[in-house]
Design a protein around this motif. Sequence first.
Motif, PDB file in Angstrom:
ATOM      1  N   THR A   1      37.364  48.584  49.332  1.00 11.94           N
ATOM      2  CA  THR A   1      37.907  47.354  49.893  1.00 11.94           C
ATOM      3  C   THR A   1      36.757  46.386  50.080  1.00 11.94           C
ATOM      4  OG1 THR A   1      39.645  48.564  51.045  1.00 11.94           O
ATOM      5  CG2 THR A   1      39.198  46.319  51.799  1.00 11.94           C
ATOM      6  N   ILE A   2      36.940  45.176  49.555  1.00  9.03           N
ATOM      7  CA  ILE A   2      35.938  44.126  49.715  1.00  9.03           C
ATOM      8  C   ILE A   2      36.548  43.035  50.577  1.00  9.03           C
ATOM      9  CG2 ILE A   2      34.520  42.385  48.563  1.00  9.03           C
ATOM     10  CD1 ILE A   2      34.465  44.241  46.107  1.00  9.03           C
ATOM     11  N   TYR A   3      35.844  42.736  51.659  1.00  8.04           N
ATOM     12  CA  TYR A   3      36.276  41.683  52.574  1.00  8.04           C
ATOM     13  C   TYR A   3      35.463  40.436  52.262  1.00  8.04           C
ATOM     14  CZ  TYR A   3      38.248  45.629  55.080  1.00  8.04           C
ATOM     15  OH  TYR A   3      38.961  46.754  55.410  1.00  8.04           O
ATOM     16  N   SER A   4      36.144  39.381  51.818  1.00 12.93           N
ATOM     17  CA  SER A   4      35.422  38.170  51.446  1.00 12.93           C
ATOM     18  C   SER A   4      34.945  37.438  52.690  1.00 12.93           C
ATOM     19  CB  SER A   4      36.283  37.259  50.572  1.00 12.93           C
ATOM     20  OG  SER A   4      37.380  36.780  51.298  1.00 12.93           O
TER      21      SER A   4
ATOM     22  N   ASP B   1      44.349  30.477  41.309  1.00 11.25           N
ATOM     23  CA  ASP B   1      43.049  30.393  40.631  1.00 11.25           C
ATOM     24  C   ASP B   1      41.884  30.895  41.480  1.00 11.25           C
ATOM     25  OD1 ASP B   1      44.262  29.388  38.385  1.00 11.25           O
ATOM     26  OD2 ASP B   1      43.762  27.290  38.818  1.00 11.25           O
ATOM     27  N   ILE B   2      41.877  30.563  42.767  1.00 15.40           N
ATOM     28  CA  ILE B   2      40.777  30.988  43.636  1.00 15.40           C
ATOM     29  C   ILE B   2      40.749  32.508  43.726  1.00 15.40           C
ATOM     30  CG2 ILE B   2      39.915  30.958  46.017  1.00 15.40           C
ATOM     31  CD1 ILE B   2      41.124  28.083  46.195  1.00 15.40           C
ATOM     32  N   ILE B   3      41.906  33.107  43.938  1.00 21.97           N
ATOM     33  CA  ILE B   3      41.997  34.566  44.043  1.00 21.97           C
ATOM     34  C   ILE B   3      41.590  35.207  42.717  1.00 21.97           C
ATOM     35  CG2 ILE B   3      43.538  36.527  44.463  1.00 21.97           C
ATOM     36  CD1 ILE B   3      43.028  34.894  46.960  1.00 21.97           C
ATOM     37  N   GLN B   4      42.051  34.657  41.608  1.00 23.62           N
ATOM     38  CA  GLN B   4      41.703  35.207  40.293  1.00 23.62           C
ATOM     39  C   GLN B   4      40.186  35.183  40.068  1.00 23.62           C
ATOM     40  OE1 GLN B   4      43.474  36.792  37.764  1.00 23.62           O
ATOM     41  NE2 GLN B   4      44.912  36.956  39.465  1.00 23.62           N
ATOM     42  N   GLN B   5      39.541  34.091  40.473  1.00 19.32           N
ATOM     43  CA  GLN B   5      38.086  33.984  40.327  1.00 19.32           C
ATOM     44  C   GLN B   5      37.372  35.039  41.173  1.00 19.32           C
ATOM     45  OE1 GLN B   5      36.353  31.845  38.198  1.00 19.32           O
ATOM     46  NE2 GLN B   5      34.739  33.265  38.747  1.00 19.32           N
ATOM     47  N   LEU B   6      37.846  35.238  42.390  1.00 20.64           N
ATOM     48  CA  LEU B   6      37.254  36.264  43.253  1.00 20.64           C
ATOM     49  C   LEU B   6      37.459  37.655  42.658  1.00 20.64           C
ATOM     50  CD1 LEU B   6      38.229  34.856  46.757  1.00 20.64           C
ATOM     51  CD2 LEU B   6      35.908  35.121  45.863  1.00 20.64           C
ATOM     52  N   ILE B   7      38.653  37.913  42.138  1.00 21.60           N
ATOM     53  CA  ILE B   7      38.932  39.215  41.515  1.00 21.60           C
ATOM     54  C   ILE B   7      37.972  39.454  40.351  1.00 21.60           C
ATOM     55  CG2 ILE B   7      40.621  40.524  40.157  1.00 21.60           C
ATOM     56  CD1 ILE B   7      42.805  39.141  41.919  1.00 21.60           C
ATOM     57  N   GLU B   8      37.782  38.435  39.514  1.00 17.84           N
ATOM     58  CA  GLU B   8      36.841  38.569  38.386  1.00 17.84           C
ATOM     59  C   GLU B   8      35.424  38.859  38.882  1.00 17.84           C
ATOM     60  OE1 GLU B   8      36.839  35.388  35.499  1.00 17.84           O
ATOM     61  OE2 GLU B   8      39.032  35.293  35.540  1.00 17.84           O
ATOM     62  N   ASP B   9      34.986  38.117  39.895  1.00 20.82           N
ATOM     63  CA  ASP B   9      33.640  38.323  40.448  1.00 20.82           C
ATOM     64  C   ASP B   9      33.484  39.737  40.995  1.00 20.82           C
ATOM     65  OD1 ASP B   9      32.964  35.724  39.837  1.00 20.82           O
ATOM     66  OD2 ASP B   9      33.103  34.991  41.910  1.00 20.82           O
ATOM     67  N   TYR B  10      34.447  40.173  41.791  1.00 18.55           N
ATOM     68  CA  TYR B  10      34.350  41.500  42.400  1.00 18.55           C
ATOM     69  C   TYR B  10      34.431  42.603  41.352  1.00 18.55           C
ATOM     70  CZ  TYR B  10      34.866  39.134  46.881  1.00 18.55           C
ATOM     71  OH  TYR B  10      34.692  38.325  47.973  1.00 18.55           O
ATOM     72  N   THR B  11      35.270  42.428  40.347  1.00 23.55           N
ATOM     73  CA  THR B  11      35.355  43.414  39.272  1.00 23.55           C
ATOM     74  C   THR B  11      34.008  43.534  38.567  1.00 23.55           C
ATOM     75  OG1 THR B  11      37.721  43.006  38.973  1.00 23.55           O
ATOM     76  CG2 THR B  11      36.558  44.019  37.123  1.00 23.55           C
ATOM     77  N   ARG B  12      33.374  42.393  38.305  1.00 21.27           N
ATOM     78  CA  ARG B  12      32.045  42.403  37.676  1.00 21.27           C
ATOM     79  C   ARG B  12      31.035  43.123  38.579  1.00 21.27           C
ATOM     80  NH1 ARG B  12      31.143  37.385  37.683  1.00 21.27           N
ATOM     81  NH2 ARG B  12      29.462  37.320  39.191  1.00 21.27           N
TER      82      ARG B  12
END
Length: 115
Positions: free
Chosen positions: A47-50, A89-100
């Motif tokens: 779990t990642i808490y932004s 879009d904001i959530i998608q960008q965070l998901i991409e960042d966290y996946t990376r």
Amino acid sequence: MSEKDELRIEPEKLVQAWQETLPEVMNRPDRSVVAMDEADPRSLRITIYSAGHQMYAFDFKVTYVDSREVKVELIDVEKNDRTIDERNDIIQQLIEDYTRHLHECAQALHRLTHV
């Protein structure tokens, strides 16, 4: 034929290694919690808490396909303890960042996982 390339590390050591390494690859003041997946010994639940005012929590399942490769699956995104639609879009960008970041962490741990 060579033997199958499987993950060969004690689950507790793997969780500890992820807990120590993940904050190093994440570039924000985000927090993370790492645990074993009770149903799958090859998987971790992360779990990642932004950071910031959004109060988002991203739940991922990270499964070791072999000793080097991981498959990252988004399980859920919550805001203020409520599941939200992750398609904006904001959530998608965070998901991409966290996946990376999760892939980077797995790569950084090759020294432990790939024997």
